[in-house]
Enzyme design. Structure first.
Site, PDB file in Angstrom:
ATOM      1  N   GLU A  11      45.941  -6.464  -3.238  1.00 55.48           N
ATOM      2  CA  GLU A  11      46.336  -5.662  -2.230  1.00 55.48           C
ATOM      3  C   GLU A  11      47.649  -6.087  -1.551  1.00 55.48           C
ATOM      4  OE1 GLU A  11      44.785  -3.050  -0.762  1.00 55.48           O
ATOM      5  OE2 GLU A  11      42.759  -3.092  -1.644  1.00 55.48           O
ATOM      6  N   LYS A  56      51.029  -3.370   7.823  1.00 54.83           N
ATOM      7  CA  LYS A  56      49.925  -2.521   7.927  1.00 54.83           C
ATOM      8  C   LYS A  56      49.834  -2.201   9.110  1.00 54.83           C
ATOM      9  CE  LYS A  56      45.158  -1.585   7.294  1.00 54.83           C
ATOM     10  NZ  LYS A  56      43.808  -1.660   6.511  1.00 54.83           N
ATOM     11  N   GLU A 112      44.801   8.191  10.008  1.00 55.27           N
ATOM     12  CA  GLU A 112      45.046   8.569   8.718  1.00 55.27           C
ATOM     13  C   GLU A 112      45.404  10.247   8.697  1.00 55.27           C
ATOM     14  OE1 GLU A 112      43.417   6.392   5.427  1.00 55.27           O
ATOM     15  OE2 GLU A 112      43.367   8.223   4.313  1.00 55.27           O
ATOM     16  N   ARG A 166      49.286   6.778   6.963  1.00 57.35           N
ATOM     17  CA  ARG A 166      48.279   5.736   6.541  1.00 57.35           C
ATOM     18  C   ARG A 166      47.894   5.634   5.187  1.00 57.35           C
ATOM     19  NH1 ARG A 166      43.766   2.701  10.553  1.00 57.35           N
ATOM     20  NH2 ARG A 166      42.894   1.695   8.734  1.00 57.35           N
ATOM     21  N   HIS A 211      44.421   3.514  -5.180  1.00 55.68           N
ATOM     22  CA  HIS A 211      42.988   3.588  -4.821  1.00 55.68           C
ATOM     23  C   HIS A 211      42.636   4.893  -5.225  1.00 55.68           C
ATOM     24  CE1 HIS A 211      44.064   0.293  -2.174  1.00 55.68           C
ATOM     25  NE2 HIS A 211      43.063   0.380  -1.752  1.00 55.68           N
ATOM     26  N   HIS A 227      39.220   3.751  -7.269  1.00 57.61           N
ATOM     27  CA  HIS A 227      38.022   4.172  -6.562  1.00 57.61           C
ATOM     28  C   HIS A 227      37.183   4.854  -7.787  1.00 57.61           C
ATOM     29  CE1 HIS A 227      39.132   4.059  -2.023  1.00 57.61           C
ATOM     30  NE2 HIS A 227      38.612   3.021  -2.431  1.00 57.61           N
TER      31      HIS A 227
END
Ligand code: GLY
Length: 381
Positions: free
Chosen positions: A193, A235, A245, A249, A256, A260
C-alpha cells in the site's frame, strides 16, 4: 526526500474543515497518546476497542500514557482477524459501549490493524448517531491507509466492506515502533500500500522507495516515518478533494479491482493477504495498461520489479492452490462494490505516478491478461 527530521516524528494535518484532524507519526508516538487525547476525554475516560493480540503486546503502554494524563481506559477486546468485521461482533462492541454508558461527548479508541480500525470506527459512527473515534493503527497497512480518511465498516455475507459509513477520526496516532512486533509477511503486505502511493501519483516517491524500501522493511525508523508521512500526505490530499469517493478517491484503489477478486477467489484466507492481492493487482493493472497501449512496457516492468525485490507477489503463479478461470475472476470483479451501473471501474496508468480512473476497459484485454497469467501458473505447477 528525507531531511532526517522525520526520525523524531512528524504531524500530517488533514484539512477537512470542522472535521479536520492530525496524524501523529513517529517512533514512540504512542507515548503521546495521553496528551493528545486529553481534550477528547471530558469524563477522564475513553473506551478502547482493541485487537486481542495487539492488546497482549501493547495495551500496557497505552494504559500507561493515558494514566499519566489522568485518563482511564475501559477496554473491549475483539478477536484478531477479518471475522471480527461481522454483525455479531459489531453488536457485541455496541452493547459493551452502551453498558459503559459512553456518551456522545466521549471517545472510542480503535487500537489494532485495519480490522479493529474499521470495526471500532463503524461502531463509533453509529453509536448514539456518532461519537468521536481516535485511530491508533498498529500495522503498516492501517498506518498508511485504513486509519486515515474515514472509511469504516464491516463485511456482509455478500462481500467485504459492504456495510459501513464515512466517519473521520478525530486524530490518528501512528507509532512506527509498533511495527517491530508485526509478522514479516504482514509488514511486506502493508508495504504494497505504500508502493501504491508512488505508483498512483508520485514517481519521485516511487524512486525513493526503490532506494529506501529495503531499509524500511528491515526496520529503519526514519525511513518508516518518512514513508508513512508521505503516504498519509498523499491520502489526505485525495480525501480532502473527494471525501466520499465521488471521483478521484477511487485512485486509491489502484490494484484493488484485481486484488479484491483474488482475495475473494482465495476465500480471504492465509493464501493471500490483502496487500499481497494489491501487489499482484497493481502488476496486473500495469500489464493491462501496457497491452492497451496506455503505458510503456518498461514502466510496467519497473513497477513489478520493485514489488518482487521486496518479496511481494506479482503473478497469479505466486498464489498457492487453484484459482477460478479468467471469466470467473472477471465475475468476481463485477461483484466489487466499486462497480457502478453494471460497469467495472478500473484504475489504470499512463506511467509510474500517473494513475487514472476509467470504465472504458476492453474486457477482452483483461481476459487475455488473466488467461496468460493462469497459463503461466499451470506451467509452473
Ligand atoms: N482505502 C481506500 C480509501 O480509503 O479510499
Amino acid at each position: 526526500m528525507s531531511d532526517g527530521s522525520a526520525a523524531a516524528g512528524t504531524v500530517v494535518h488533514v484539512p477537512l474543515g470542522e472535521r479536520a484532524y492530525d496524524i501523529h507519526i513517529g517512533p514512540g508516538a504512542l507515548a503521546q497518546a495521553g496528551e493528545i487525547l486529553k481534550p477528547f476525554a471530558p469524563q477522564g475516560r475513553v473506551a478502547v476497542v482493541a485487537d486481542r493480540t495487539v492488546a497482549d503486546l501493547h495495551l500496557g503502554a497505552l494504559e500507561e500514557t493515558l494514566g499519566a494524563a489522568g485518563i482511564r481506559a475501559q477496554t473491549i477486546l475483539v478477536p484478531s482477524g477479518e471475522s471480527s468485521k461481522s454483525m455479531r461482533i459489531l453488536e457485541q462492541v455496541l452493547g459493551a459501549l452502551l453498558d459503559l454508558r459512553l456518551e456522545r461527548s466521549e471517545t472510542v479508541i480503535a487500537f489494532g490493524g485495519g480490522v479493529a480500525g474499521d470495526l471500532a470506527g463503524f461502531a463509533a459512527a453509529i453509536l448514539r448517531r456518532g461519537v468521536r473515534c481516535v485511530q491508533i493503527p498498529t500495522t503498516l497497512l492501517s498506518q498508511v491507509d485504513s486509519s486515515v480518511g474515514g472509511k469504516t465498516g464491516i463485511n456482509a455475507p455478500q462481500g467485504k466492506n459492504l456495510i459501513g459509513a464515512f466517519h473521520q477520526p478525530a486524530s490518528v496516532i501512528a507509532d512506527v515502533s509498533l511495527l517491530d512486533s508485526l509478522p514479516e509477511r504482514e509488514l511486506r503486505s502493508g508495504y504494497a500500500e505504500v508502493v501504491k502511493y508512488g505508483l498512483l501519483g508520485d514517481a519521485a516517491f516511487f524512486e525513493w522507495l526503490e532506494a529506501n524500501g529495503a531499509a524500511l522493511l528491515a526496520g529503519d525508523a526514519a525511513a518508516r516515518t518518512e514513508a508513512i508521512a508521505v503516504s498519509c500526505r498523499a491520502k489526505a490530499r485525495i480525501v480532502v478533494e473527494d471525501e466520499t469517493e465521488a471521483g478521484n478517491r477511487a485512485l486509491l484503489n489502484l490494484g484493488h479491482t484485481f486484488g479484491h477478486a483474488l482475495e475473494a477467489a482465495t476465500g480471504y484466507s492465509e493464501r493471500l493477504l490483502h496487500g499481497e492481492g494489491v501487489a499482484i493487482g497493481m502488476a496486473l493493472a500495469f500489464e493491462t495498461s501496457r497491452r492497451m497501449g496506455l503505458c510503456a512496457g518498461q514502466d510496467a516492468e519497473r513497477a513489478a520489479a520493485h514489488l518482487r525485490a521486496c518479496d511481494l507477489k506479482t503473478r497469479l503463479a505466486d498464489i498457492p492452490g487453484d484459482l477460478p478461470s479468467a471469466e470467473g475472476l472477471i465475475e468476481l470483479m463485477a461483484q466489487d462494490k466499486k462497480a457502478s451501473g453494471g460497469k467495472l471501474t478500473f484504475i489504470l496508468v499512463r506511467a509510474i505516478g500517473q494513475a487514472f480512473k476509467t470504465q472504458e476497459v476492453d474486457l477482452d484485454v483483461v481476459r487475455a491478461v488473466l488467461s496468460d497469467e493462469l497459463t503461466a501458473k499451470d506451467a509452473a505447477a
